[in-house]
Design a protein around this motif. Structure first.
Motif, PDB file in Angstrom:
ATOM      1  N   MET A  56     -34.238   6.202  29.115  1.00  0.00           N
ATOM      2  CA  MET A  56     -33.586   6.231  27.801  1.00  0.00           C
ATOM      3  C   MET A  56     -32.317   7.078  27.874  1.00  0.00           C
ATOM      4  SD  MET A  56     -35.294   4.587  25.387  1.00  0.00           S
ATOM      5  CE  MET A  56     -35.577   5.275  23.745  1.00  0.00           C
ATOM      6  N   ARG A  57     -31.242   6.592  27.270  1.00  0.00           N
ATOM      7  CA  ARG A  57     -29.991   7.361  27.222  1.00  0.00           C
ATOM      8  C   ARG A  57     -29.942   8.135  25.903  1.00  0.00           C
ATOM      9  NH1 ARG A  57     -25.865   3.036  26.879  1.00  0.00           N
ATOM     10  NH2 ARG A  57     -24.285   4.515  27.571  1.00  0.00           N
ATOM     11  N   ASN A  58     -29.360   9.340  25.947  1.00  0.00           N
ATOM     12  CA  ASN A  58     -29.180  10.175  24.757  1.00  0.00           C
ATOM     13  C   ASN A  58     -27.698  10.149  24.405  1.00  0.00           C
ATOM     14  OD1 ASN A  58     -29.394  12.037  22.708  1.00  0.00           O
ATOM     15  ND2 ASN A  58     -29.901  13.781  24.033  1.00  0.00           N
ATOM     16  N   ILE A  59     -27.370   9.510  23.301  1.00  0.00           N
ATOM     17  CA  ILE A  59     -25.966   9.324  22.921  1.00  0.00           C
ATOM     18  C   ILE A  59     -25.599  10.298  21.816  1.00  0.00           C
ATOM     19  CG2 ILE A  59     -24.251   7.697  22.028  1.00  0.00           C
ATOM     20  CD1 ILE A  59     -25.299   6.800  24.707  1.00  0.00           C
ATOM     21  N   LYS A  60     -24.473  10.974  21.998  1.00  0.00           N
ATOM     22  CA  LYS A  60     -23.924  11.876  20.976  1.00  0.00           C
ATOM     23  C   LYS A  60     -22.704  11.209  20.346  1.00  0.00           C
ATOM     24  CE  LYS A  60     -21.177  16.166  20.776  1.00  0.00           C
ATOM     25  NZ  LYS A  60     -20.459  17.131  21.640  1.00  0.00           N
ATOM     26  N   LEU A  61     -22.689  11.156  19.029  1.00  0.00           N
ATOM     27  CA  LEU A  61     -21.530  10.605  18.321  1.00  0.00           C
ATOM     28  C   LEU A  61     -20.906  11.698  17.461  1.00  0.00           C
ATOM     29  CD1 LEU A  61     -22.897   7.249  16.809  1.00  0.00           C
ATOM     30  CD2 LEU A  61     -21.840   7.613  19.066  1.00  0.00           C
ATOM     31  N   VAL A  62     -19.590  11.673  17.362  1.00  0.00           N
ATOM     32  CA  VAL A  62     -18.885  12.457  16.348  1.00  0.00           C
ATOM     33  C   VAL A  62     -18.482  11.482  15.247  1.00  0.00           C
ATOM     34  CG1 VAL A  62     -16.909  13.918  15.808  1.00  0.00           C
ATOM     35  CG2 VAL A  62     -18.030  14.082  18.058  1.00  0.00           C
ATOM     36  N   LEU A  63     -18.943  11.758  14.026  1.00  0.00           N
ATOM     37  CA  LEU A  63     -18.627  10.906  12.878  1.00  0.00           C
ATOM     38  C   LEU A  63     -17.655  11.619  11.942  1.00  0.00           C
ATOM     39  CD1 LEU A  63     -22.209   9.750  11.731  1.00  0.00           C
ATOM     40  CD2 LEU A  63     -20.681   8.613  13.368  1.00  0.00           C
TER      41      LEU A  63
ATOM     42  N   PHE B 209     -31.499   8.176  20.760  1.00  0.00           N
ATOM     43  CA  PHE B 209     -31.912   7.659  22.063  1.00  0.00           C
ATOM     44  C   PHE B 209     -31.865   6.139  22.036  1.00  0.00           C
ATOM     45  CE2 PHE B 209     -33.424  11.924  22.047  1.00  0.00           C
ATOM     46  CZ  PHE B 209     -33.258  12.341  23.356  1.00  0.00           C
ATOM     47  N   THR B 210     -31.452   5.551  23.158  1.00  0.00           N
ATOM     48  CA  THR B 210     -31.336   4.093  23.208  1.00  0.00           C
ATOM     49  C   THR B 210     -31.562   3.581  24.623  1.00  0.00           C
ATOM     50  OG1 THR B 210     -29.889   2.204  22.777  1.00  0.00           O
ATOM     51  CG2 THR B 210     -28.831   4.192  23.607  1.00  0.00           C
ATOM     52  N   GLN B 211     -31.991   2.326  24.682  1.00  0.00           N
ATOM     53  CA  GLN B 211     -32.045   1.624  25.970  1.00  0.00           C
ATOM     54  C   GLN B 211     -30.847   0.691  26.119  1.00  0.00           C
ATOM     55  OE1 GLN B 211     -35.945   0.183  24.937  1.00  0.00           O
ATOM     56  NE2 GLN B 211     -36.887   1.364  26.597  1.00  0.00           N
TER      57      GLN B 211
ATOM     58  N   LYS C 186     -27.296  -3.023  15.312  1.00  0.00           N
ATOM     59  CA  LYS C 186     -26.662  -4.280  15.718  1.00  0.00           C
ATOM     60  C   LYS C 186     -25.978  -4.157  17.076  1.00  0.00           C
ATOM     61  CE  LYS C 186     -25.742  -5.484  10.925  1.00  0.00           C
ATOM     62  NZ  LYS C 186     -24.745  -5.835   9.912  1.00  0.00           N
ATOM     63  N   ILE C 187     -25.513  -2.939  17.408  1.00  0.00           N
ATOM     64  CA  ILE C 187     -24.879  -2.736  18.717  1.00  0.00           C
ATOM     65  C   ILE C 187     -25.930  -2.550  19.790  1.00  0.00           C
ATOM     66  CG2 ILE C 187     -23.428  -1.186  20.105  1.00  0.00           C
ATOM     67  CD1 ILE C 187     -21.888  -0.434  17.667  1.00  0.00           C
ATOM     68  N   PHE C 188     -27.016  -1.818  19.458  1.00  0.00           N
ATOM     69  CA  PHE C 188     -27.947  -1.394  20.496  1.00  0.00           C
ATOM     70  C   PHE C 188     -29.168  -2.298  20.617  1.00  0.00           C
ATOM     71  CE2 PHE C 188     -25.296   2.229  19.626  1.00  0.00           C
ATOM     72  CZ  PHE C 188     -24.973   2.647  20.901  1.00  0.00           C
ATOM     73  N   GLY C 189     -29.372  -3.171  19.642  1.00  0.00           N
ATOM     74  CA  GLY C 189     -30.401  -4.184  19.779  1.00  0.00           C
ATOM     75  C   GLY C 189     -31.809  -3.724  19.459  1.00  0.00           C
ATOM     76  N   HIS C 190     -31.947  -2.523  18.893  1.00  0.00           N
ATOM     77  CA  HIS C 190     -33.280  -2.052  18.518  1.00  0.00           C
ATOM     78  C   HIS C 190     -33.134  -1.019  17.410  1.00  0.00           C
ATOM     79  CE1 HIS C 190     -32.550   1.775  20.586  1.00  0.00           C
ATOM     80  NE2 HIS C 190     -31.989   1.056  21.544  1.00  0.00           N
ATOM     81  N   PRO C 191     -34.188  -0.818  16.603  1.00  0.00           N
ATOM     82  CA  PRO C 191     -34.129   0.222  15.570  1.00  0.00           C
ATOM     83  C   PRO C 191     -33.933   1.584  16.221  1.00  0.00           C
ATOM     84  CG  PRO C 191     -36.049  -1.195  15.266  1.00  0.00           C
ATOM     85  CD  PRO C 191     -35.486  -1.531  16.606  1.00  0.00           C
ATOM     86  N   LEU C 192     -33.201   2.450  15.549  1.00  0.00           N
ATOM     87  CA  LEU C 192     -33.007   3.790  16.109  1.00  0.00           C
ATOM     88  C   LEU C 192     -32.920   4.798  14.976  1.00  0.00           C
ATOM     89  CD1 LEU C 192     -29.740   4.272  15.617  1.00  0.00           C
ATOM     90  CD2 LEU C 192     -29.582   2.808  17.621  1.00  0.00           C
ATOM     91  N   THR C 193     -33.138   6.068  15.333  1.00  0.00           N
ATOM     92  CA  THR C 193     -33.086   7.167  14.370  1.00  0.00           C
ATOM     93  C   THR C 193     -32.064   8.172  14.845  1.00  0.00           C
ATOM     94  OG1 THR C 193     -35.423   6.878  13.873  1.00  0.00           O
ATOM     95  CG2 THR C 193     -34.439   8.987  13.264  1.00  0.00           C
TER      96      THR C 193
END
Lengths: 245, 245
Positions: free
Chosen positions: A1-8, A65-67, A37-44
């Motif tokens: 699983m990748r851990n992605i950090k976003l700045v919004l 976290f995303t695959q 829609k980008i990652f193809g699965h529900p995420l939190t």
């Protein structure tokens, strides 16, 4: 699983704050639904801070976290196509599994914008507090120095908040006027209580009006009594502007 | 009868332009309806210029005749109580009977704001054109000088406009970058054709991208052919900023 950090960055006017709620649209819910829609699965997503209804962010940090396999550097432009234009992904990076937007945060900076003109500016109505009476900026700056350090901020805490420790450390506080009409307050601290910045600003404005001295402001902080402090400044002037890790 | 001159500032996002329309709310209709409450009778305002749907004003001038007795200097604060907060009366004065906001105007200044960053700024989405590709500001400024003087502006006129003379005089034109991301165009002229500023900006942006030379821009002006010019820049970047009498 990748851990992605976003700045919004977001304009908070259209939302009932950051955090998910049962019956109202929030930044968190909308971002989670669209990112799916980008990652193809529900995420939190974990946010670095809650922002209230109408509060803005130039720099809110979230992680999830995303695959999904999209390279991090392509996320900002991919998100542009699926998010409304009042929420922008400014940057995206991949972090180690330990990174958590809220728990890893060492400090945050909030800014509060106030327009101090007799006649309101229609372009600032959702982005600043319009305060039409004269304010002494240097007196407010002087008073604000009382919050620097580690203090019990019970006097500036919203009534009815969750039972957490009222002790917070503020590294810097300032009030400056960038031109004749715009006054900006800034607070850099390890953490903030619910409504704390807005309550500090609402009380500092009494100092700016000379209805309260800097010593009187310091006494309110020491007194720990919310009823002694001033009003809660309106939400639309508040911005989360930095989160440090 | 007193002849009252008002300076209005407004955020145009929520309105279908300045001028009254049959089936859509406009600045003119709303201001007329609300001012009626102050002055006690129906009134008609003359605006110095029409602004299109989504176009803003820092300085729109209107005048109207009234038998009402409220002192002019009290109108701004009285209007604050009855107008929505996206329309502000900045100033009010009493003029001689000959004054007419449009006919007496000697010149006007329009400003166009463009945010030139790869990632959009959510706070500018209704207040500027987000243009994500690199632009050469000095080249656009150089090209813009071709419009200074008295010219037939048919090349930059909206198709389908009312049959008026296409000749206008521009006293000054500039393009400047006030910081790394905000580009401002400004045109000072005796009058402007429908969509003229937005068409000039849409074509100057081609110069900024080096898809058109300053000489090519001047040739489009001389050619009088609307189809040779560029796109109409979006409404939300345009501001009426001054009217001189």
């Amino acid at each position: 699983m990748r851990n992605i950090k976003l700045v919004l960055a977001y304009d908070g006017n259209a939302y009932h704050g950051f955090q998910r709620q049962a019956n109202a649209m929030t930044i968190q819910q909308l971002v989670e639904e669209r990112l799916q829609k980008i990652f193809g699965h529900p995420l939190t997503i974990n946010g670095s801070a809650r922002t209230d209804a109408g509060v803005h962010a130039y720099y809110q940090v979230v992680n999830f976290f995303t695959q999904g396999t999209i390279p991090a550097e392509r996320i900002p432009l991919a998100a542009k196509g699926i998010l409304p234009d009042d929420i922008v992904v400014v940057a995206a990076t991949e972090e180690t599994a330990e990174f958590h937007a809220r728990c890893s945060a060492k400090s945050k900076i909030y800014r509060y914008r106030l327009v101090n003109t007799r006649i309101a500016n229609p372009f600032e109505r959702n982005y600043a507090w319009h305060f039409p009476l004269p304010l002494d900026v240097s007196l407010m700056h002087e008073a604000a120095q009382a919050v620097v350090g580690t203090h019990d901020f019970s006097a500036f805490r919203a009534t009815g908040g969750a039972p957490v420790s009222p002790v917070r450390t503020i590294m810097a506080a300032q009030c400056r006027s960038t031109d004749n009409s715009l006054i900006e307050f800034e607070f850099w601290g390890t953490g903030f209580l619910y409504h704390m910045v807005r309550n500090l600003v609402g009380t500092l404005v009494q100092v700016g009006q000379r209805r309260l001295t800097p010593a009187g402001f310091a006494a309110i902080l020491k007194g720990l009594d919310r009823h002694a402090a001033g009003m809660t400044a309106p939400a639309q002037g508040l911005y989360l502007v930095d989160v440090k890790y």
